[in-house]
Scaffold this motif. Structure first.
Motif, PDB file in Angstrom:
ATOM      1  N   HIS A   1       0.928  -1.339  -0.108  1.00  0.00           N
ATOM      2  CA  HIS A   1       0.007   0.028   0.042  1.00  0.00           C
ATOM      3  C   HIS A   1       0.765   1.234  -0.016  1.00  0.00           C
ATOM      4  CE1 HIS A   1      -3.650   2.172   0.520  1.00  0.00           C
ATOM      5  NE2 HIS A   1      -3.091   2.986   1.672  1.00  0.00           N
ATOM      6  N   ARG A   2       2.134   1.246   0.898  1.00  0.00           N
ATOM      7  CA  ARG A   2       2.657   2.595   0.805  1.00  0.00           C
ATOM      8  C   ARG A   2       3.555   2.603  -0.719  1.00  0.00           C
ATOM      9  NH1 ARG A   2       4.165   3.276   6.840  1.00  0.00           N
ATOM     10  NH2 ARG A   2       2.734   1.876   7.596  1.00  0.00           N
ATOM     11  N   LEU A   3       3.999   1.306  -1.190  1.00  0.00           N
ATOM     12  CA  LEU A   3       4.627   1.297  -2.329  1.00  0.00           C
ATOM     13  C   LEU A   3       3.776   1.996  -3.517  1.00  0.00           C
ATOM     14  CD1 LEU A   3       6.823  -1.690  -2.218  1.00  0.00           C
ATOM     15  CD2 LEU A   3       7.631   0.558  -2.082  1.00  0.00           C
ATOM     16  N   THR A   4       2.559   1.548  -3.493  1.00  0.00           N
ATOM     17  CA  THR A   4       1.639   1.836  -4.502  1.00  0.00           C
ATOM     18  C   THR A   4       1.384   3.284  -4.385  1.00  0.00           C
ATOM     19  OG1 THR A   4      -0.353   1.030  -3.379  1.00  0.00           O
ATOM     20  CG2 THR A   4       0.601  -0.402  -5.142  1.00  0.00           C
ATOM     21  N   GLY A   5       1.475   4.075  -3.191  1.00  0.00           N
ATOM     22  CA  GLY A   5       1.159   5.143  -2.966  1.00  0.00           C
ATOM     23  C   GLY A   5       2.140   6.045  -3.592  1.00  0.00           C
ATOM     24  N   MET A   6       3.489   5.692  -3.286  1.00  0.00           N
ATOM     25  CA  MET A   6       4.739   6.321  -4.007  1.00  0.00           C
ATOM     26  C   MET A   6       4.604   6.132  -5.391  1.00  0.00           C
ATOM     27  SD  MET A   6       7.685   5.700  -1.286  1.00  0.00           S
ATOM     28  CE  MET A   6       7.596   3.775  -1.017  1.00  0.00           C
ATOM     29  N   ALA A   7       4.414   5.017  -6.099  1.00  0.00           N
ATOM     30  CA  ALA A   7       4.249   4.758  -7.318  1.00  0.00           C
ATOM     31  C   ALA A   7       3.099   5.712  -8.206  1.00  0.00           C
ATOM     32  CB  ALA A   7       4.073   3.457  -7.777  1.00  0.00           C
ATOM     33  N   LEU A   8       2.146   6.036  -7.328  1.00  0.00           N
ATOM     34  CA  LEU A   8       1.182   6.988  -8.044  1.00  0.00           C
ATOM     35  C   LEU A   8       1.590   8.336  -8.355  1.00  0.00           C
ATOM     36  CD1 LEU A   8      -2.033   5.837  -5.936  1.00  0.00           C
ATOM     37  CD2 LEU A   8      -1.500   5.634  -8.433  1.00  0.00           C
ATOM     38  N   TYR A   9       2.640   8.796  -7.684  1.00  0.00           N
ATOM     39  CA  TYR A   9       3.182  10.211  -7.849  1.00  0.00           C
ATOM     40  C   TYR A   9       3.792  10.093  -9.409  1.00  0.00           C
ATOM     41  CZ  TYR A   9       2.860  11.831  -2.994  1.00  0.00           C
ATOM     42  OH  TYR A   9       2.291  12.272  -2.127  1.00  0.00           O
ATOM     43  N   GLY A  10       4.500   9.132  -9.837  1.00  0.00           N
ATOM     44  CA  GLY A  10       5.121   8.948 -10.989  1.00  0.00           C
ATOM     45  C   GLY A  10       3.987   8.726 -12.152  1.00  0.00           C
ATOM     46  N   GLY A  11       2.876   8.240 -11.799  1.00  0.00           N
ATOM     47  CA  GLY A  11       1.957   8.027 -12.694  1.00  0.00           C
ATOM     48  C   GLY A  11       1.075   9.168 -12.806  1.00  0.00           C
ATOM     49  N   THR A  12       1.122  10.044 -11.833  1.00  0.00           N
ATOM     50  CA  THR A  12       0.152  11.488 -12.011  1.00  0.00           C
ATOM     51  C   THR A  12       1.020  12.499 -12.627  1.00  0.00           C
ATOM     52  OG1 THR A  12      -0.571  10.997  -9.751  1.00  0.00           O
ATOM     53  CG2 THR A  12      -0.789  13.219 -10.423  1.00  0.00           C
ATOM     54  N   VAL A  13       2.298  12.396 -12.467  1.00  0.00           N
ATOM     55  CA  VAL A  13       3.259  13.208 -13.303  1.00  0.00           C
ATOM     56  C   VAL A  13       3.198  12.906 -14.613  1.00  0.00           C
ATOM     57  CG1 VAL A  13       5.755  13.519 -14.066  1.00  0.00           C
ATOM     58  CG2 VAL A  13       5.087  13.495 -11.664  1.00  0.00           C
ATOM     59  N   LEU A  14       2.923  11.488 -15.075  1.00  0.00           N
ATOM     60  CA  LEU A  14       2.518  11.013 -16.702  1.00  0.00           C
ATOM     61  C   LEU A  14       1.278  11.719 -17.007  1.00  0.00           C
ATOM     62  CD1 LEU A  14       4.077   7.686 -17.014  1.00  0.00           C
ATOM     63  CD2 LEU A  14       4.924   9.769 -17.876  1.00  0.00           C
ATOM     64  N   PHE A  15       0.287  11.696 -16.194  1.00  0.00           N
ATOM     65  CA  PHE A  15      -1.235  12.081 -16.532  1.00  0.00           C
ATOM     66  C   PHE A  15      -1.004  13.670 -16.569  1.00  0.00           C
ATOM     67  CE2 PHE A  15      -5.263  13.557 -14.642  1.00  0.00           C
ATOM     68  CZ  PHE A  15      -6.156  12.998 -15.768  1.00  0.00           C
ATOM     69  N   VAL A  16      -0.397  14.157 -15.709  1.00  0.00           N
ATOM     70  CA  VAL A  16      -0.189  15.956 -15.894  1.00  0.00           C
ATOM     71  C   VAL A  16       0.319  16.164 -17.098  1.00  0.00           C
ATOM     72  CG1 VAL A  16       0.734  17.854 -15.020  1.00  0.00           C
ATOM     73  CG2 VAL A  16      -0.345  16.383 -13.600  1.00  0.00           C
ATOM     74  N   TRP A  17       1.517  15.400 -17.434  1.00  0.00           N
ATOM     75  CA  TRP A  17       2.138  15.625 -18.913  1.00  0.00           C
ATOM     76  C   TRP A  17       1.295  15.452 -19.934  1.00  0.00           C
ATOM     77  CZ3 TRP A  17       3.843  11.335 -22.310  1.00  0.00           C
ATOM     78  CH2 TRP A  17       4.437  11.875 -23.458  1.00  0.00           C
ATOM     79  N   TRP A  18       0.337  14.326 -20.019  1.00  0.00           N
ATOM     80  CA  TRP A  18      -0.602  14.204 -20.925  1.00  0.00           C
ATOM     81  C   TRP A  18      -1.462  15.324 -20.952  1.00  0.00           C
ATOM     82  CZ3 TRP A  18      -5.935  13.504 -20.760  1.00  0.00           C
ATOM     83  CH2 TRP A  18      -6.618  13.005 -21.838  1.00  0.00           C
ATOM     84  N   LEU A  19      -2.061  15.865 -19.742  1.00  0.00           N
ATOM     85  CA  LEU A  19      -3.198  16.930 -19.764  1.00  0.00           C
ATOM     86  C   LEU A  19      -2.467  18.416 -20.443  1.00  0.00           C
ATOM     87  CD1 LEU A  19      -4.729  16.519 -16.462  1.00  0.00           C
ATOM     88  CD2 LEU A  19      -5.784  16.372 -18.628  1.00  0.00           C
TER      89      LEU A  19
END
Length: 129
Positions: free
Chosen positions: A29-47
């Motif tokens: 749960h902690r690792l997936t929470g940290m990994a979501l930061y990287g995915g959110t950066v990619l989502f922001v890049w797409w936006l």
């Protein structure tokens, strides 16, 4: 240092603990929470590419449409759903339900299976649409 021995217990090192499903899911749960930061950066890049114009958006769409991009999207969706499922597990525990050792272990064991199932359903729906 003093030669006087302290009566306080020493904290045991992590290596003496036996890994339990609840412990593994806590770490996941902690690792997936940290990994979501990287995915959110990619989502922001797409936006940002979407707002920047057709050329930037076509480049971003090309990246996410490639095999590598789709693997990233698949992993990100699994990470997101796994973190969500872990959050639901904690929400259940916050109500005082499922705190018995056997029930908590059972819920922790089922969490990754539910996450995989939800990810599969999501991607089946994406392919159908």
């Amino acid at each position: 240092m003093s030669d006087i021995k302290s009566a306080r217990p020493l904290s045991p090192h992590l290596s003496i603990y036996r890994w339990a499903p609840t412990m593994m899911m806590s770490v996941a749960h902690r690792l997936t929470g940290m990994a979501l930061y990287g995915g959110t950066v990619l989502f922001v890049w797409w936006l940002v590419a979407l707002a920047s114009g057709p050329e930037a958006f076509s480049w971003a769409s090309g990246f996410f449409g490639s095999i590598f991009g789709r693997v990233i999207l698949f992993v990100y969706s699994f990470v997101l759903l796994h973190h969500m499922t872990g959050g639901v597990r904690h929400l259940i525990w916050d109500t005082g339900t499922g705190l018995q050792k056997t029930t908590a272990t059972r819920i922790a064991t089922v969490t990754p299976l539910i996450s995989l199932g939800l990810t599969a359903l999501l991607w089946i729906a994406v392919w159908i649409v």
